[in-house]
Design an enzyme around this catalytic site. Structure first.
Site, PDB file in Angstrom:
ATOM      1  N   ARG A 109       0.847  -1.212   0.000  1.00 45.11           N
ATOM      2  CA  ARG A 109       0.000   0.000   0.000  1.00 45.11           C
ATOM      3  C   ARG A 109       0.874   1.250   0.000  1.00 45.11           C
ATOM      4  O   ARG A 109       0.581   2.223  -0.680  1.00 45.11           O
ATOM      5  CB  ARG A 109      -0.924  -0.011   1.211  1.00 45.11           C
ATOM      6  CG  ARG A 109      -2.263  -0.679   1.003  1.00 45.11           C
ATOM      7  CD  ARG A 109      -2.147  -2.049   0.356  1.00 45.11           C
ATOM      8  NE  ARG A 109      -3.430  -2.723   0.254  1.00 45.11           N
ATOM      9  CZ  ARG A 109      -3.970  -3.484   1.198  1.00 45.11           C
ATOM     10  NH1 ARG A 109      -3.320  -3.711   2.331  1.00 45.11           N
ATOM     11  NH2 ARG A 109      -5.138  -4.053   1.005  1.00 45.11           N
ATOM     12  N   ASP A 275      -6.738 -13.930   1.037  1.00 44.50           N
ATOM     13  CA  ASP A 275      -7.784 -13.224   1.788  1.00 44.50           C
ATOM     14  C   ASP A 275      -8.700 -12.443   0.851  1.00 44.50           C
ATOM     15  O   ASP A 275      -8.313 -12.044  -0.236  1.00 44.50           O
ATOM     16  CB  ASP A 275      -7.157 -12.262   2.808  1.00 44.50           C
ATOM     17  CG  ASP A 275      -6.210 -11.261   2.163  1.00 44.50           C
ATOM     18  OD1 ASP A 275      -5.528 -11.643   1.186  1.00 44.50           O
ATOM     19  OD2 ASP A 275      -6.155 -10.113   2.606  1.00 44.50           O
ATOM     20  N   GLU A 276      -9.906 -12.247   1.315  1.00 47.68           N
ATOM     21  CA  GLU A 276     -10.840 -11.286   0.729  1.00 47.68           C
ATOM     22  C   GLU A 276     -10.938 -11.394  -0.799  1.00 47.68           C
ATOM     23  O   GLU A 276     -10.898 -10.400  -1.503  1.00 47.68           O
ATOM     24  CB  GLU A 276     -10.435  -9.858   1.133  1.00 47.68           C
ATOM     25  CG  GLU A 276     -10.496  -9.664   2.633  1.00 47.68           C
ATOM     26  CD  GLU A 276     -10.032  -8.280   3.087  1.00 47.68           C
ATOM     27  OE1 GLU A 276     -10.615  -7.760   4.041  1.00 47.68           O
ATOM     28  OE2 GLU A 276      -9.066  -7.732   2.509  1.00 47.68           O
ATOM     29  N   TRP A 342      -6.566 -14.169  10.978  1.00 41.71           N
ATOM     30  CA  TRP A 342      -6.721 -12.718  11.179  1.00 41.71           C
ATOM     31  C   TRP A 342      -8.142 -12.335  11.565  1.00 41.71           C
ATOM     32  O   TRP A 342      -8.376 -11.244  12.043  1.00 41.71           O
ATOM     33  CB  TRP A 342      -6.287 -11.946   9.929  1.00 41.71           C
ATOM     34  CG  TRP A 342      -7.186 -12.047   8.726  1.00 41.71           C
ATOM     35  CD1 TRP A 342      -7.242 -13.060   7.831  1.00 41.71           C
ATOM     36  CD2 TRP A 342      -8.124 -11.062   8.275  1.00 41.71           C
ATOM     37  NE1 TRP A 342      -8.162 -12.778   6.846  1.00 41.71           N
ATOM     38  CE2 TRP A 342      -8.714 -11.545   7.095  1.00 41.71           C
ATOM     39  CE3 TRP A 342      -8.515  -9.800   8.750  1.00 41.71           C
ATOM     40  CZ2 TRP A 342      -9.680 -10.845   6.382  1.00 41.71           C
ATOM     41  CZ3 TRP A 342      -9.476  -9.101   8.030  1.00 41.71           C
ATOM     42  CH2 TRP A 342     -10.043  -9.627   6.862  1.00 41.71           C
ATOM     43  N   TYR A 367      -3.730  -5.774  15.114  1.00 44.65           N
ATOM     44  CA  TYR A 367      -3.522  -5.018  13.871  1.00 44.65           C
ATOM     45  C   TYR A 367      -3.029  -3.627  14.276  1.00 44.65           C
ATOM     46  O   TYR A 367      -3.774  -2.819  14.822  1.00 44.65           O
ATOM     47  CB  TYR A 367      -4.828  -4.949  13.069  1.00 44.65           C
ATOM     48  CG  TYR A 367      -4.971  -6.051  12.051  1.00 44.65           C
ATOM     49  CD1 TYR A 367      -4.375  -7.291  12.253  1.00 44.65           C
ATOM     50  CD2 TYR A 367      -5.694  -5.854  10.870  1.00 44.65           C
ATOM     51  CE1 TYR A 367      -4.494  -8.296  11.314  1.00 44.65           C
ATOM     52  CE2 TYR A 367      -5.823  -6.860   9.924  1.00 44.65           C
ATOM     53  CZ  TYR A 367      -5.226  -8.074  10.150  1.00 44.65           C
ATOM     54  OH  TYR A 367      -5.342  -9.075   9.215  1.00 44.65           O
ATOM     55  N   ASP A 369      -2.204  -1.148  12.539  1.00 46.20           N
ATOM     56  CA  ASP A 369      -2.739   0.014  11.815  1.00 46.20           C
ATOM     57  C   ASP A 369      -3.960   0.568  12.537  1.00 46.20           C
ATOM     58  O   ASP A 369      -4.348   1.712  12.311  1.00 46.20           O
ATOM     59  CB  ASP A 369      -3.078  -0.340  10.361  1.00 46.20           C
ATOM     60  CG  ASP A 369      -3.859  -1.633  10.231  1.00 46.20           C
ATOM     61  OD1 ASP A 369      -3.506  -2.618  10.909  1.00 46.20           O
ATOM     62  OD2 ASP A 369      -4.831  -1.664   9.444  1.00 46.20           O
ATOM     63  N   TRP A 418      -0.852  -2.883   8.360  1.00 50.26           N
ATOM     64  CA  TRP A 418      -1.299  -2.528   7.000  1.00 50.26           C
ATOM     65  C   TRP A 418      -1.030  -1.046   6.811  1.00 50.26           C
ATOM     66  O   TRP A 418      -1.154  -0.250   7.738  1.00 50.26           O
ATOM     67  CB  TRP A 418      -2.788  -2.872   6.847  1.00 50.26           C
ATOM     68  CG  TRP A 418      -3.011  -4.333   7.091  1.00 50.26           C
ATOM     69  CD1 TRP A 418      -3.426  -4.919   8.253  1.00 50.26           C
ATOM     70  CD2 TRP A 418      -2.772  -5.404   6.167  1.00 50.26           C
ATOM     71  NE1 TRP A 418      -3.459  -6.287   8.104  1.00 50.26           N
ATOM     72  CE2 TRP A 418      -3.066  -6.608   6.836  1.00 50.26           C
ATOM     73  CE3 TRP A 418      -2.339  -5.460   4.840  1.00 50.26           C
ATOM     74  CZ2 TRP A 418      -2.937  -7.859   6.229  1.00 50.26           C
ATOM     75  CZ3 TRP A 418      -2.219  -6.697   4.232  1.00 50.26           C
ATOM     76  CH2 TRP A 418      -2.508  -7.877   4.917  1.00 50.26           C
TER      77      TRP A 418
HETATM   78  C1  ACM Z   1      -6.345  -9.121   5.922  1.00 54.30           C
HETATM   79  O1  ACM Z   1      -6.348  -8.312   6.855  1.00 54.30           O
HETATM   80  N1  ACM Z   1      -7.046  -8.882   4.831  1.00 54.30           N
HETATM   81  C2  ACM Z   1      -5.573 -10.337   5.989  1.00 54.30           C
END
Ligand code: ACM
Length: 507
Positions: A109, A275-276, A342, A367, A369, A418
């Site tokens: 990112r 993921d996602e 996660w 996390y 962030d 992140w």
């Molecule tokens: C994640 O936070 N999408 C692994």
């Protein structure tokens, strides 16, 4: 007699006659394989120190403890001329709770220059963390040079502009952003980490979070559903419907990518994301649907699972192990694959009970962030509030697994950063510290249950010594009293999660 000498993470056993005094600087080291891996015994006396490690890593961690005993100035890059610090004469016996003590940097990112990554390896070593997970690819950037696919970095490493925060209307930084590591940069990072007994785990995220790759090579996307040639490296954040096509050509392409990744990263684990992955395009794509019928799969989840299993076997055939985010469990997982959990404890419990190794890194707890205070001066507040104390009280082993044979499947824990809102090293330092220090103690030390943990004692050690060590190291941590003016980001709106954070009690 036991004295508080402010060692962080807290050692298993510390004995002292309460004496301190000058230190000759002599350090004798040896390895005693009867000690556990990474364990060490450290004895400090006036005539020098002795470190016996269970292996070379143990000796190295013993050196880190000794450095702490020598006072905050020992963390400067060069000695400064003063009276040598008095050193406590102690005996310490120590070993880690978990084999995987990780930290993830999202360099996709926002690109973090190589020197900053090397500096983070030093910071991990100070805290006895031993895994650096590099999130190298995402929708917003591809950061690893792949010789056979040059457009991945020629095109995929650069984006036109960048969203600042999550406000509505959007705020944009109109400057292009980008960067990537050459294969030699990454070899240097891996070698530098190895000298510090830290493994680097590369992550190539697919089949979702892959728009930068599709922008570089439009044939990787679902061309029968969208005009993938019109896609650019994503400038905005969030979950993205533009995912890879489930075709043989895409499998071969990613095998090619991973072949080069394996040449650069010698470690056991390769992270393939997973993921996602939004399945909308697969539902609409005749190609994807034909593939589901041909493979006699139940649905799109099984289609993702088919791709992940393919790479699980592919990596195993090359002596490596696949790790991915906990979505890779959906639809079944190849034997030997490990799961980075996660989404709360749920995926970790399911993975452990199914016989997979698990690294616990729930967003509800670790996390980094996410914002660390609910004050209105916090820069770009995102996620849930995870205070220093919250992180200190994080328990990596889900209560449901504790005391069962499945608990041993939890091979470790990891804190993740992140980088949507951390555009440079200063912002990274602010989000990561001091919380990574609390996390390191969770990962290394055998702490009691969350409610019984001595957070006041941890704070005392922070105030007595560790903030001064971070100062000597030049870490731009969040001060306990809140951000300095230059650490704030007025005018850049964040986005807090609206649902309440589930705490460890509710697993
Ligand atoms: C994640 O936070 N999408 C692994």
């Amino acid at each position: 007699m036991t004295i508080d000498v402010s060692v962080i993470p807290a050692p298993r056993r510390l004995e002292s006659a309460g004496e301190s005094g000058p230190f000759s600087g002599d350090v004798r080291t040896s390895v005693d394989p009867s000690l556990p891996p990474e364990a060490y015994r450290l004895t400090v006396a006036a005539d020098g120190a002795e470190i016996v490690g269970g292996d070379e890593a143990g000796v190295f961690w013993g050196r880190q403890t000794l450095r702490q005993l020598r006072g905050p100035d020992a963390f400067r890059r060069a000695p400064i001329a003063r009276e040598p610090a008095a050193v406590p004469y102690v005996t310490i016996e120590d070993e880690p709770r978990f084999a995987w003590r990780g930290f993830m940097l999202d360099v996709a990112r926002h690109f973090l220059p190589k020197d900053d990554v090397l500096r983070y390896i030093d910071l991990l070593a100070v805290h006895k963390l031993n895994v650096l997970h590099l999130h190298l690819t995402d929708d917003q950037g591809w950061r690893v040079e792949i010789e056979r696919y040059p457009r991945l970095t020629e095109v995929g490493a650069w984006r036109r502009r960048t969203r600042r925060g999550w406000g509505d209307p959007a705020v944009w930084d109109e400057r292009p952003h980008g960067g990537f590591y050459t294969r030699d940069d990454l070899r240097e990072i891996v070698a530098y980490a190895a000298e510090r007994h830290i493994a680097v785990v590369p992550e190539i995220d697919f089949p979702g979070h892959a728009q930068a790759a599709i922008a570089a090579y439009p044939e990787l996307g679902n061309t029968d559903v969208v005009d993938t040639a019109a896609l650019e490296v994503k400038t905005d954040w969030g979950i993205n419907p533009n995912v890879l096509a489930p075709t043989d050509a895409v499998l071969r392409f990613y095998e090619g990518v991973l072949e080069e990744v394996l040449e650069v990263f010698p470690g056991e684990f390769v992270h393939i994301g997973g993921d996602e992955c939004v399945k909308d395009q697969w539902r609409a794509s005749p190609t994807a649907q034909a593939r589901i019928r041909e493979l006699k799969l139940k649905d799109e989840d099984e289609l993702q699972s088919w791709m992940i299993r393919h790479f699980g076997r592919w990596l195993a055939a090359r002596g490596r192990r696949l790790i991915g985010w906990d979505e890779i469990l959906e639809g079944g997982l190849a034997e030997g694959a490990a799961v980075a959990c996660w989404r709360w404890y749920r995926g970790g419990i399911a993975a452990a009970e199914a016989g997979h190794d698990v690294v616990m890194c729930p967003q509800q707890e670790v996390y980094l962030d996410h914002v660390q205070d609910d004050g209105d001066q916090e820069p770009v507040p995102f996620g849930w509030v995870h205070t220093l104390e919250d992180v200190y009280r994080f328990e990596p082993v889900p209560p449901r697994l504790a005391g069962t044979p499945h608990a041993d499947r939890v091979i470790g824990t990891q804190a993740n950063l992140w980088s949507e809102a951390t555009e440079d090293r200063r912002r990274v330092d602010y989000q990561v510290f001091p919380r990574l220090v609390a996390f390191a103690e969770v990962a290394w030390s055998r702490l009691p249950g969350p409610d019984e943990r001595d957070f006041a004692g941890f704070e005392r050690r922070m105030n007595a010594a560790h903030y001064a060590r971070l100062d000597a190291l030049g870490v731009g941590y969040r001060p306990p009293s809140g951000p300095y003016p230059w650490q704030r980001r007025p005018g850049i709106p964040g986005r807090m999660h609206d649902k309440p954070r589930r705490t460890w009690h509710m697993a």
